[in-house]
Design a protein around this motif. Structure first.
Motif, PDB file in Angstrom:
ATOM      1  N   GLU A  95       2.775  -3.937   2.441  1.00  0.00           N
ATOM      2  CA  GLU A  95       3.157  -2.804   1.574  1.00  0.00           C
ATOM      3  C   GLU A  95       4.486  -3.074   0.880  1.00  0.00           C
ATOM      4  N   ILE A 150       0.875   1.326  -1.227  1.00  0.00           N
ATOM      5  CA  ILE A 150       0.678   2.122  -0.015  1.00  0.00           C
ATOM      6  C   ILE A 150      -0.753   1.887   0.453  1.00  0.00           C
ATOM      7  N   ILE A 151      -0.892   1.474   1.685  1.00  0.00           N
ATOM      8  CA  ILE A 151      -2.223   1.222   2.233  1.00  0.00           C
ATOM      9  C   ILE A 151      -2.600   2.418   3.106  1.00  0.00           C
ATOM     10  N   ASP A 152      -3.632   3.155   2.671  1.00  0.00           N
ATOM     11  CA  ASP A 152      -3.982   4.390   3.396  1.00  0.00           C
ATOM     12  C   ASP A 152      -4.682   4.070   4.711  1.00  0.00           C
ATOM     13  N   MET A 209      -6.439   0.674   6.063  1.00  0.00           N
ATOM     14  CA  MET A 209      -5.770   0.027   7.196  1.00  0.00           C
ATOM     15  C   MET A 209      -6.781  -0.366   8.270  1.00  0.00           C
TER      16      MET A 209
END
Lengths: 425, 85
Positions: B52, B58-60, B64
């Motif tokens: 990130e 942004i990795i939700d 993830m």
């Protein structure tokens, strides 16, 4: 059958010396580890001096991997792991990684808080809606048992792995808990010890209570004055001490160096009754703790050669001397030698009991009494109870047989342990 | 997005966490973070945070969960980067 318990390894991370050699030199020579702390000054603390061990990243890398030190922000765990591994190595025990845990060895490593700086960092992130960014080690660094968990993994311990907590009694208590476990045959070896975080977030509460001195900000080395008439509060400190306690037979069988024997001891509480409160000790309980410790150790009061006191440099020092004097029924010139490590390192809080236990064992093993610094002006109440020669201001070289070590903590809790010089046959 | 370059960048990111040097040296798109590289599962969140930071994305949570190998990581990075455009 009850086992005899001996000490076969020591490790220490103290404000006046990291490692056994540096620490032994420091305590023999009355070297202070108290310094002015710019961070406490910036934060406008009343007390701007402190005792903080010096640990470089280079040194830390001998005990932690680079990955472990990434986002690492827990001084308590740092000190505890260094002291613990040093004690383990000093005992001649292996650091080899085996497939199975060592079922006979455990650790009881106490602390008051864990990773308080990491905790602060985490709280700021959480309040900023960044919980997801805490990383994977926020729990391990801030759980109270973090220090024993790190040590347990590094040493592959398969017996009890736990953290005790009883304020400033913590370190003395951990030694006694380890003693009990070995004596009862449930473990052959326990790495006992305790640690305390450094910094404003651990010391702030004491500063607010006005129990720390504010009179020596320009004169740090003379700030910690146990038993002195001009004592004006304790100097906050931090660090860790560690002791390998071992079943005597096991120690002999593997040809270990035996520093001393733990004869026994006692922990109790004054229940915050009588004169006891959250912050003040109930003298009845303190004396009962000492007399019960003697009984458990199967010695009499006259057997004690020296006392390593709690003696923090607050107004309670005279009361402590009075408690010792009444509990042992010894006074004047008949009183044992007594000293307080806090004159050199300050009050290392939950780390105090174990660092001071290490100092006590070193005195037995090497045959000396370390000096009390900063008390040329002994408190008159203390002089009225015991002879001044009992409070050495210079190191004394002499063979000692038995030392009593006590610690007293918030919550009206007490611990007293009896150490005896071990004579190898 | 240049795939070769991203794999090289990814390799750099996972480097501190790997416990199998051989699998790391021969890392391909099919390499699995846990089974091949032997990354401690708890450290996967650290790898993701590092990704990130590197790509400013942004990795939700859903992404993830899927990010267990190099291939999935590449896809997710590509998707998130294109969403930024």
């Amino acid at each position: 059958m009850k086992k005899r318990v001996v000490i076969t390894g020591l490790g220490v991370v103290a404000p006046n010396g990291v490692g056994l050699e540096a620490f032994t030199h420091a305590i023999k020579n009355g070297i202070s580890g108290i310094k002015h702390d710019p961070e406490l000054e910036r934060l406008q603390f009343s007390c701007q001096i402190a005792g903080k061990p010096e640990v470089s990243t280079e040194l830390a890398l001998n005990y932690f991997s680079e990955l472990e030190l990434r986002n690492f922000n827990s001084t308590g765990i740092l000190y505890g792991v260094i002291a613990g591994i040093d004690a383990w190595k000093d005992a001649g025990l292996s650091l080899a990684i085996n497939e199975n845990p060592d079922w006979d060895s455990g650790t009881i490593f106490g602390t008051g808080t864990s990773g308080i700086d990491k905790f602060r960092e985490s709280i700021y992130k959480i309040d900023d809606f960044q919980t997801r960014r805490l990383g994977s080690t926020a729990v391990a660094q801030t759980m109270n048992s973090g220090v024993s968990a790190y040590l347990g993994g590094k040493l592959g311990l398969g017996n009890q792995v736990t953290t005790n907590s009883s304020a400033c009694t913590t370190g003395t208590e951990s030694v006694l808990m380890a003693y009990d476990r070995i004596k009862s045959g449930q473990a052959k070896r326990i790495l006992a010890g305790s640690t305390s975080d450094s910094g404003p977030y651990i010391w702030g509460g004491f500063d607010a209570m006005k129990v720390c001195t504010f009179k020596h900000n320009q004169d740090p080395q003379h700030g910690s004055r146990p038993m002195s008439e001009s004592a004006s509060g304790f100097v906050p400190g931090s660090g860790a001490g560690a002791l390998v306690l071992e079943d005597l037979e096991t120690a002999i069988a593997r040809g270990a160096t035996i520093y001393a024997e733990v004869l026994g001891g006692h922990v109790n509480s004054g229940g915050q009754r009588g004169l006891g409160t959250m912050t003040a000790p109930n003298p009845v309980a303190v004396q009962k703790c000492i007399t019960t410790a003697l009984k458990n150790a199967e010695i009499t009061a006259k057997d004690i050669d020296a006392i390593n006191g709690h003696l923090t440099a607050t107004s309670k020092d005279s009361l402590e001397i009075q408690n010792w004097s009444e509990a042992l029924d010894r006074n004047g010139i008949d009183f044992p030698y007594i000293n307080s490590l806090k004159s050199m390192v300050g009050h290392c809080l939950s780390g105090a009991g174990s660092i001071e236990s290490v100092a006590s064992i070193l005195q037995l093993h090497h045959g000396f009494i370390f000096p009390n610094t900063n008390c040329p002006d002994l408190h008159p109440e203390i002089k009225a109870l015991i002879d001044q020669t009992r409070i050495p201001q210079q190191a004394i070289e002499m063979e000692l047989n038995i030392i009593a070590k006590a610690s007293f903590g918030f919550g009206d809790v007490n611990g007293c342990v009896i150490f005896k010089r071990y004579k190898q046959n | 997005m240049n795939k070769e370059q991203t794999i090289a960048e990814l390799k750099n990111i996972v480097k501190p966490y790997i416990a199998n040097q051989e699998a790391f040296d021969t890392l391909t798109e099919d390499t699995d973070f846990i089974n091949d590289l032997k990354i401690n599962s708890a450290n996967l969140v650290d790898v993701i945070l590092d990704i990130e930071e590197k790509y400013d994305i942004i990795i939700d949570n859903e992404a993830m969960e899927r990010m267990i190998n190099v291939k999935a990581a590449l896809e997710i990075i590509e998707t998130k980067l294109s969403e930024k455009m």
